[in-house]
Design an enzyme around this catalytic site. Structure first.
Site, PDB file in Angstrom:
ATOM      1  N   ASP A   1      -2.756  -6.790  -6.088  1.00 28.40           N
ATOM      2  CA  ASP A   1      -3.585  -5.882  -5.288  1.00 28.40           C
ATOM      3  C   ASP A   1      -2.783  -4.779  -4.594  1.00 28.40           C
ATOM      4  O   ASP A   1      -1.597  -4.904  -4.336  1.00 28.40           O
ATOM      5  CB  ASP A   1      -4.380  -6.672  -4.232  1.00 28.40           C
ATOM      6  CG  ASP A   1      -3.486  -7.483  -3.297  1.00 28.40           C
ATOM      7  OD1 ASP A   1      -2.475  -8.044  -3.767  1.00 28.40           O
ATOM      8  OD2 ASP A   1      -3.796  -7.548  -2.091  1.00 28.40           O
TER       9      ASP A   1
ATOM     10  N   HIS B   1       4.328  -0.861   2.921  1.00 23.64           N
ATOM     11  CA  HIS B   1       3.073  -0.477   3.589  1.00 23.64           C
ATOM     12  C   HIS B   1       3.155   0.926   4.198  1.00 23.64           C
ATOM     13  O   HIS B   1       2.394   1.248   5.104  1.00 23.64           O
ATOM     14  CB  HIS B   1       2.659  -1.513   4.665  1.00 23.64           C
ATOM     15  CG  HIS B   1       2.319  -2.859   4.093  1.00 23.64           C
ATOM     16  ND1 HIS B   1       1.401  -3.710   4.667  1.00 23.64           N
ATOM     17  CD2 HIS B   1       2.755  -3.497   2.983  1.00 23.64           C
ATOM     18  CE1 HIS B   1       1.309  -4.817   3.939  1.00 23.64           C
ATOM     19  NE2 HIS B   1       2.131  -4.707   2.917  1.00 23.64           N
TER      20      HIS B   1
ATOM     21  N   GLU C   1      -3.651 -10.424  -2.249  1.00 19.34           N
ATOM     22  CA  GLU C   1      -2.616 -11.054  -1.423  1.00 19.34           C
ATOM     23  C   GLU C   1      -2.640 -10.527   0.001  1.00 19.34           C
ATOM     24  O   GLU C   1      -2.262 -11.227   0.938  1.00 19.34           O
ATOM     25  CB  GLU C   1      -1.231 -10.809  -2.042  1.00 19.34           C
ATOM     26  CG  GLU C   1      -0.097 -11.580  -1.381  1.00 19.34           C
ATOM     27  CD  GLU C   1       0.436 -10.929  -0.106  1.00 19.34           C
ATOM     28  OE1 GLU C   1       0.843 -11.673   0.815  1.00 19.34           O
ATOM     29  OE2 GLU C   1       0.437  -9.694  -0.005  1.00 19.34           O
ATOM     30  N   GLU C   2      -3.071  -9.277   0.169  1.00 13.83           N
ATOM     31  CA  GLU C   2      -2.942  -8.602   1.460  1.00 13.83           C
ATOM     32  C   GLU C   2      -3.991  -9.075   2.475  1.00 13.83           C
ATOM     33  O   GLU C   2      -4.898  -8.343   2.862  1.00 13.83           O
ATOM     34  CB  GLU C   2      -3.052  -7.070   1.279  1.00 13.83           C
ATOM     35  CG  GLU C   2      -1.965  -6.475   0.385  1.00 13.83           C
ATOM     36  CD  GLU C   2      -0.575  -6.442   1.033  1.00 13.83           C
ATOM     37  OE1 GLU C   2      -0.432  -6.870   2.192  1.00 13.83           O
ATOM     38  OE2 GLU C   2       0.361  -5.990   0.363  1.00 13.83           O
TER      39      GLU C   2
END
Ligand code: NI
Length: 395
Positions: A81, A363, A139-140
């Site tokens: 993702d 990020h 996953e986030e």
């Protein structure tokens, strides 16, 4: 050890890995929406003749590769993702999906694992046991790992492996640490309930703003005064909200934040001190507090034996590499749900190159990796899978 030259094979497949990575990067998808990515993953795995299952944990893909020799089942996982960030890079593979970006490197993880599958498929004769390739959605912070676990992805699995490209360190650095590698994460929400009223008459109120401010300050002592200085913990207040006008004392204030720890003993102590501090300060200032604590993920704990195999494999493959055996991060990873009861190793592959300007943190809207990290991760993962299969086939 087998005679396979994993380093050369990973290098020979560099263009394959790079083109997949750039394609995923150009078309990033958020958690549980990885339909295009999962489609490509399934297609590539089927082309290798693997037994492929789609729709595991919603948008996840699983494929099995059976080795020629008996041995354990090794699960190896990549996350697929992207993040809700507008990319600021100007590369020709920059995101074409507005507001969505592969800013954590999961594009690289997916591409690398497909290359690992390609290499190992050509070496079934050298393989002990079964490799379970797991391409995980979301996953986030959205529960992708739990969703796959619920769908039975861990059934029959003996060992697990995973890796993360790591832009805090340069290409050539490898972080392979036994024991705790990534922190357990909790989210807290606090309501500080007082008594509102006219700001000109504070004596008629119980001010939750003042109480909230003292709580934020007092929480700074949980780690600094109550955790062994040789242990690690974080308490971060990240949201503080109250009030509607300059002349009104509001009836309540809200705080949110996160707690990060590695060791269960530390987790318990921090939680206890946290609750005691919040309730005590609120009460002392005429208010009361309500606390909600949510466990997000447990810590990622690497098994010493499996980790040693990965370390030895790395030292043999990359004698020139810097192998860091102490690196830990307060970040968290839902891989912890796949490693909770199964021995495994989660390692880090340095991916920054400051000289090329490729060192923005994870990020970040300008995050990008030095792709020289790709064949390193591929070779180390492929060789580690073979080594783990070999070592535990014997026992
Ligand atoms: Ni990540």
């Amino acid at each position: 050890m087998t005679a396979i030259d994993f380093r050369k094979e990973a290098q020979d497949l560099m263009e394959y890995t790079r083109s997949l990575r750039r394609d995923f990067h150009r078309h990033p998808e958020l958690g549980f929406q990885e339909h295009r990515t999962a489609g490509i993953v399934a297609r590539e795995l089927r082309e290798l003749g693997l037994d492929v299952q789609e729709g595991v944990g919603k948008t996840g893909v699983v494929a099995l590769l059976k080795g020629a020799h008996p041995g354990p089942t090794v699960l190896v996982r990549a996350d697929m993702d992207a993040l809700p960030i507008q990319e600021e890079n100007q590369t020709d593979y920059a995101s074409e999906n507005p507001g969505v970006m592969h800013a954590c490197g999961h594009d690289a993880h997916t591409a690398m694992l497909l290359t690992v599958a390609r290499i190992l498929s050509a070496h079934r004769d050298a393989l002990h046991g079964t490799v379970k390739f797991v391409f995980q959605p979301a996953e986030e912070g959205m529960g992708g790992a739990e969703s796959m676990v619920k769908d039975g992805v861990l059934e029959g699995v003996d060992y697990v492996l995973a890796m993360h490209v790591w832009n805090d360190r340069p290409v050539g650095w490898l972080g392979i640490v036994p024991g705790p590698a990534m922190a357990a994460a909790e989210r807290f929400q606090i309501r500080v309930i007082g008594k509102g009223g006219h700001a000109a008459h504070p004596e008629l109120t119980e001010d939750p703003v003042v109480a909230a401010a003292h709580i934020v300050t007092a929480l700074q002592t949980v780690v600094s005064r109550h955790v062994d200085p040789l242990e690690a913990a974080v308490v971060s207040v990240t949201m503080l909200q109250a009030g509607t006008a300059f002349n009104i004392v509001p009836p309540e204030a809200r705080l949110e934040g996160t707690i990060r720890t590695f060791e269960p003993d530390v987790t318990r102590e921090v939680r206890m001190r946290f609750q005691r501090t919040v309730h005590g300060v609120a009460q002392g200032l005429g208010c009361r507090a309500e606390i909600v604590l949510d466990d997000l993920t447990p810590a990622v704990i690497n098994d010493p034996e499996v980790t040693k195999i990965v370390q030895e494999t790395a030292a043999e493959l990359f004698p020139e590499a810097e192998i860091d055996t102490t690196h830990r991060t307060m970040g968290s990873e839902d891989m912890a749900f796949m490693m909770y009861n199964i021995p495994g190793c989660y390692f880090f592959v340095g991916s920054a190159n400051p000289a090329k300007g490729l060192d923005a943190p994870h990020h970040h809207p300008r995050f990008d990796i030095d792709e020289d990290a790709l064949p390193i991760g591929v070779a180390l993962m492929a060789a580690s899978i073979v080594a783990v299969g070999e070592r535990f086939a014997a026992s």
